[in-house]
Design an enzyme around this catalytic site. Structure first.
Site, mmCIF file in Angstrom:
data_model
loop_
_atom_site.group_PDB
_atom_site.id
_atom_site.type_symbol
_atom_site.label_atom_id
_atom_site.label_comp_id
_atom_site.label_asym_id
_atom_site.label_seq_id
_atom_site.Cartn_x
_atom_site.Cartn_y
_atom_site.Cartn_z
ATOM 1 N N LYS A 114 -12.374 -27.380 -20.657
ATOM 2 C CA LYS A 114 -12.265 -27.747 -19.241
ATOM 3 C C LYS A 114 -13.479 -27.234 -18.497
ATOM 4 O O LYS A 114 -13.843 -26.057 -18.644
ATOM 5 C CB LYS A 114 -11.004 -27.180 -18.598
ATOM 6 C CG LYS A 114 -10.856 -27.612 -17.126
ATOM 7 C CD LYS A 114 -9.484 -27.277 -16.569
ATOM 8 C CE LYS A 114 -9.357 -25.823 -16.184
ATOM 9 N NZ LYS A 114 -10.282 -25.448 -15.064
ATOM 10 N N GLU A 184 -7.030 -29.468 -7.947
ATOM 11 C CA GLU A 184 -6.510 -28.189 -7.457
ATOM 12 C C GLU A 184 -6.569 -28.119 -5.936
ATOM 13 O O GLU A 184 -7.592 -28.424 -5.323
ATOM 14 C CB GLU A 184 -7.284 -27.013 -8.059
ATOM 15 C CG GLU A 184 -6.755 -25.662 -7.614
ATOM 16 C CD GLU A 184 -7.270 -24.495 -8.428
ATOM 17 O OE1 GLU A 184 -6.949 -23.347 -8.069
ATOM 18 O OE2 GLU A 184 -7.992 -24.720 -9.406
#
Length: 266
Positions: A114, A184
């Site tokens: 990631k 996020e």
């Protein structure tokens, strides 16, 4: 034989409208239990810098440390896809460094990596990693490694213009080969709009109910990390109290002579 979760599995979930789960782990035994619970993706998050190593921010952890934790988690997982959060400056200096460092995590046992952010350089990194066989989970919205640039823990994508900018970056990352996207601290409506306009699955980290998956830090879920709890995290247990109470009882039994007993000696 247990069927392994892959990038194709996650893509099929998206196509069928099925939700999937992502949870962090930092050690072999915890990863094993999470895997047995049926969680689809186990993430070795750089959040371990704060919850496991006591650093003030996620930017403090390096490649060597992440490699150790990646190996530990990978050895405990047989079903879930294992993804490693690439630490600060491990993929920022050059594409060659990015390939080398990400490749180390794959060799150690990760099934993907990631990386945070967008822009021309990050897109080129995602493209190159995909070309050499390293699956990439991208990350937009609030990106913790850019904390100092963002000026704190701020919600991203609060306007249509800001949402369109995130979506444009997401599409570039998708075209470069990213297999999924973490959003996020993005408003729920913005995340819904972005998710509906991408073919790769989106993973909500405080981005509401309409993404294709949810991710939380395991120490928040288990109630182990007690310094603070994000608004979007749900506490499913109270390991903090459990560990404290067990340690107190052990301490008392040792000092009173109740441990060890006749059954616990040779």
């Amino acid at each position: 034989m247990v069927k392994k979760i892959t990038v194709n599995t996650l893509k099929q979930y998206k196509e069928r409208g099925e939700k999937f789960s992502v949870l962090t782990a930092y050690d072999c035994s915890t990863a094993k239990y999470i895997d047995q619970a049926g969680v689809d993706v186990v993430l070795i998050g750089d959040s371990l810098a704060m919850v496991a190593l006591g650093y003030e921010t996620t930017n403090a952890i390096g490649v060597d440390e992440m490699k150790i934790f990646t190996g530990a988690v990978a050895r405990g997982v047989s079903h879930a896809m294992v993804v490693t959060d690439m630490p600060f400056l491990s993929y920022h200096t050059s594409i060659e460094d990015a390939v080398r460092n990400c490749g180390l995590m794959i060799r150690t046992g990760a099934n993907g990596v990631k990386i945070e952010g967008g822009g021309d350089y990050i897109v080129s990194v995602v493209e190159r990693l995909s070309q050499v066989g390293i699956p990439v989970m991208s990350h937009l919205g609030f990106t913790p490694q850019f904390l100092n640039v963002l000026g704190g823990y701020k919600i991203q994508g609060k306007t249509q213009e800001a949402t369109d900018k995130i979506l444009a970056e997401a599409k570039r990352l998708e075209e470069a080969g990213a297999f999924s996207l973490v959003l996020e601290m993005v408003p729920e409506d913005s995340a819904k709009y972005i998710s509906e306009n991408l073919s790769i699955p989106t993973i909500s980290c405080g981005a509401g109910r309409y993404c294709d998956a949810q991710v939380l830090v395991s120490d928040d879920v288990f109630g182990k990390f007690s310094e603070f709890k994000p608004k979007f995290a749900r506490k499913y247990g109270d390991m903090h109290s459990f560990i404290y109470e067990c340690a107190c009882r052990y301490n008392e039994d040792v000092k009173s002579g109740r441990f060890p007993s006749d059954e616990e000696v040779f």
